[in-house]
Each structure stands twice: as structure tokens, then as C-alpha cells.
Design a protein around this motif. Structure first.
Motif, PDB file in Angstrom:
ATOM      1  N   HIS A 243       0.836  -1.212   0.119  1.00 53.92           N
ATOM      2  CA  HIS A 243       0.179   0.188  -0.054  1.00 53.92           C
ATOM      3  C   HIS A 243       0.759   1.269  -0.170  1.00 53.92           C
ATOM      4  N   VAL A 244       1.798   1.298   0.636  1.00 56.16           N
ATOM      5  CA  VAL A 244       2.902   2.436   0.997  1.00 56.16           C
ATOM      6  C   VAL A 244       3.379   2.521  -0.603  1.00 56.16           C
ATOM      7  N   SER A 245       3.932   1.630  -1.300  1.00 57.43           N
ATOM      8  CA  SER A 245       4.407   1.893  -2.479  1.00 57.43           C
ATOM      9  C   SER A 245       3.409   2.378  -3.616  1.00 57.43           C
ATOM     10  N   ARG A 246       2.193   2.062  -3.133  1.00 54.51           N
ATOM     11  CA  ARG A 246       1.115   2.537  -4.286  1.00 54.51           C
ATOM     12  C   ARG A 246       1.018   4.189  -3.831  1.00 54.51           C
TER      13      ARG A 246
ATOM     14  N   PHE B 259      -3.566  -4.843  -3.756  1.00 57.22           N
ATOM     15  CA  PHE B 259      -2.889  -3.390  -3.280  1.00 57.22           C
ATOM     16  C   PHE B 259      -3.134  -2.223  -4.295  1.00 57.22           C
ATOM     17  N   GLY B 260      -4.107  -2.658  -5.448  1.00 61.77           N
ATOM     18  CA  GLY B 260      -4.477  -1.779  -6.490  1.00 61.77           C
ATOM     19  C   GLY B 260      -3.305  -1.318  -7.345  1.00 61.77           C
ATOM     20  N   LEU B 261      -2.218  -2.112  -7.435  1.00 61.57           N
ATOM     21  CA  LEU B 261      -0.926  -1.807  -8.240  1.00 61.57           C
ATOM     22  C   LEU B 261      -1.010  -2.598  -9.591  1.00 61.57           C
ATOM     23  N   GLU B 262      -0.964  -2.128 -10.784  1.00 56.60           N
ATOM     24  CA  GLU B 262      -1.001  -2.793 -11.968  1.00 56.60           C
ATOM     25  C   GLU B 262      -0.241  -2.315 -13.007  1.00 56.60           C
ATOM     26  N   LYS B 263       0.339  -0.606 -12.871  1.00 57.58           N
ATOM     27  CA  LYS B 263       1.000  -0.309 -14.100  1.00 57.58           C
ATOM     28  C   LYS B 263       2.750  -0.574 -13.716  1.00 57.58           C
TER      29      LYS B 263
ATOM     30  N   GLU C 252       4.458   1.270 -11.325  1.00 55.43           N
ATOM     31  CA  GLU C 252       4.229   1.174  -9.874  1.00 55.43           C
ATOM     32  C   GLU C 252       4.968  -0.213  -9.378  1.00 55.43           C
ATOM     33  N   LEU C 253       4.483  -1.460 -10.101  1.00 56.41           N
ATOM     34  CA  LEU C 253       4.973  -2.664  -9.856  1.00 56.41           C
ATOM     35  C   LEU C 253       6.358  -2.979  -9.495  1.00 56.41           C
TER      36      LEU C 253
ATOM     37  N   THR D 130       8.753  -4.545  -1.224  1.00 55.36           N
ATOM     38  CA  THR D 130       7.867  -5.387  -0.449  1.00 55.36           C
ATOM     39  C   THR D 130       8.580  -6.799  -0.156  1.00 55.36           C
ATOM     40  N   LYS D 131       9.314  -7.411  -1.077  1.00 57.36           N
ATOM     41  CA  LYS D 131       9.929  -8.674  -0.787  1.00 57.36           C
ATOM     42  C   LYS D 131      11.147  -8.689   0.539  1.00 57.36           C
ATOM     43  N   VAL D 132      11.530  -7.570   0.779  1.00 59.21           N
ATOM     44  CA  VAL D 132      12.656  -7.417   1.738  1.00 59.21           C
ATOM     45  C   VAL D 132      11.983  -7.687   3.263  1.00 59.21           C
TER      46      VAL D 132
END
Length: 267
Positions: free
Chosen positions: A128-131, A205-209, A212-213, A220-222
Motif C-alpha cells: 500500500h505504501v508503494s502505491r 494493493f491496487g497496483l497494475e502499472k 508501480e509494480l 515488499t520482498k525484503v
């Protein structure tokens, strides 16, 4: 195994009423369960903190101290996000219920009130934060993982564990070893599985571009345990017990809680 899919708070509730034998649990929820008479045992960590305090980019706030007296959105008391934010602030002598105007909400609503300007800051987790960051309208003023590392002098502090009930361990000792091995393989594997993240990023998370990804995956992975992390680990266990013991001393948990801290971590 008969998997049951649910959010962590719901899984914790099901473990607490002993409707599940094995599930996810945060250390503070496990501690409270033990005090209430439910013998939860933590057998394997798998995730570190991935929560951040986010403010609008043009706002004047540089630290959480700047937010005193301001409206702030976060999740309710039953969540580890709330408990860790409470702990970080108590270490600084700040009472979050008195010093902030708290709005306790779910993630979509936290984002909504932040975007509407109804709060000055929101506390959220990845991705969500990345978004929010990729929109260019927000910035981070505090990351829980770094702050907890400073407060506890810890390299790694797991915030979510695989947990079980003590009677289950006594009759399924061999399964504990197998579960640990499977869970370790899982968190190592997911860190290499960007397609899996991309598949579910929009749904969760509403991410698709693409713009953004890519950054969201890296951020996120860390927050899974490091691929080279092996459990048991004495330094990690010391840090985990330390934050709970300090939580008792700071009044987050009852004094009787101290007697359950050691026993709830399975060797």
C-alpha cells in the motif's frame, strides 16, 4: 492439512478460541492469549515489519513528534501495526491515545481519509505504501523496521510467526520440524517469485502499472525474513523477548505477562 485462508487478526482469533491447531500469530497477541489461559506456542518466524508512517509530500512534518495533536489514521488495537506504533512511542515517552487524534480504520479507508485531507498522516504496510509513493504525492517519515532496530539494537525482529497450541506440539513433535522446513523454503522462494507478486498486486494493493509494480516489488520482498536466515537464532530470540519484556515494563502488557514470555517460544 486443511488450510483455512483469512487475515492475520481472524487467524489469531481462531487460534485463541482453539478452533485451529496451527496458524499465524503476532508475539503480542500470543502473549495476551497465554495470560488468558490459551497456551499458544510460537514455532517459526517468517516476516519482519513492513509498516510506515506516510504524510503528504508538501506537508511540513519531518518526524512523528511533529504530528502531536494531529489526526492520524492507523489500524485498531488488535493489530501488530497499532502495538508496534504504541511501543515505539512509549519508548519516547509518548502516549499515542493522548498525544494524537487517532482514527482506527482498515487500509482502504486509511488511504481514503489521507487522500481527502481528513488526517495528516496514515500508517500503512507494503505494498500500500508503494502505491502512495509512486503517485508522487506522499513521502515516508518513519519506517517501523529501522526504528525497531534502533530501539532494540536488533538486526532482525520478526513480527508474524507460525504458531500452534501446546497440546498439538506434544502429539505432533515431528510435524514441527517439517513445518519449519516448509516455512523456511516458502519465505526464501517467495523472495524470488516476482511473477507471483505481480499476479496479485492489483487484487490486494491496487497496483497494475509497470512503474508501480517494479518499485513495489523491491520494497515488499525484503520484509520476509532474509533468505539466509536460519531459525532458531539466538540474537533474534533475544530481541523478540526484549521487546515483549519492555512492553511489560512500559505498561503495554500486564505484569503477569512476564512469566509467559520465555515459555511461549518453542525451542
Amino acid at each position: 492439512m486443511k488450510p483455512r485462508w483469512a487475515g492475520v487478526p481472524e487467524i489469531q482469533r481462531l487460534l485463541g478460541i482453539q478452533a485451529l491447531s496451527v496458524g499465524l500469530m503476532t508475539p503480542e497477541a500470543a502473549l495476551r492469549a497465554n495470560v488468558s489461559g490459551v497456551p499458544i506456542r510460537l514455532i517459526q518466524p517468517y516476516q519482519t515489519s513492513h509498516m510506515f508512517v506516510v504524510v503528504r509530500k508538501e506537508s511540513p512534518y519531518q518526524s512523528i513528534n511533529d504530528l502531536k495533536g494531529k489526526a492520524l489514521a492507523l489500524t485498531p488495537e488488535v493489530t501488530t501495526l497499532y502495538n508496534l506504533f504504541d511501543f515505539i512511542n512509549r519508548k519516547r515517552g509518548v502516549n499515542i491515545e493522548k498525544n494524537f487524534q487517532l482514527k482506527k480504520l482498515g487500509a482502504p479507508v486509511i488511504i481514503a481519509v489521507l487522500e481527502k485531507g481528513e488526517v495528516e498522516a496514515g500508517i500503512l504496510w507494503e505494498a500500500h505504501v508503494s502505491r502512495l509513493l509512486t503517485s508522487g504525492k506522499y513521502r515516508v517519515i518513519l519506517g517501523f523496521r529501522d526504528e525497531l532496530g534502533k530501539v532494540l539494537n536488533a538486526k532482525t525482529l520478526p513480527v508474524i510467526w507460525l504458531a500452534t497450541l501446546e497440546p498439538w506440539i506434544k502429539t505432533n513433535a515431528d510435524s514441527v520440524t517439517k513445518l519449519r522446513a516448509a516455512w523456511t523454503e516458502a519465505y526464501r522462494g517467495v523472495q524470488q517469485d516476482e511473477p507471483h507478486f505481480r499476479k496479485y498486486a492489483k487484487q490486494f494493493f491496487g497496483l497494475e502499472k509497470p512503474e508501480e509494480l517494479a518499485p513495489a516489488w523491491q520494497r515488499t520482498k525484503v520484509f520476509l525474513l532474509p533468505a539466509d536466515f536460519k531459525w532458531p537464532d539466538s540474537a533474534t530470540l533475544t530481541a523478540e523477548k526484549s521487546w515483549l519484556q519492555q512492553g511489560v515494563e512500559l505498561g503495554m502488557f500486564s505484569k503477569e505477562s512476564a512469566g509467559f514470555i520465555d515459555v511461549m517460544f518453542t525451542p
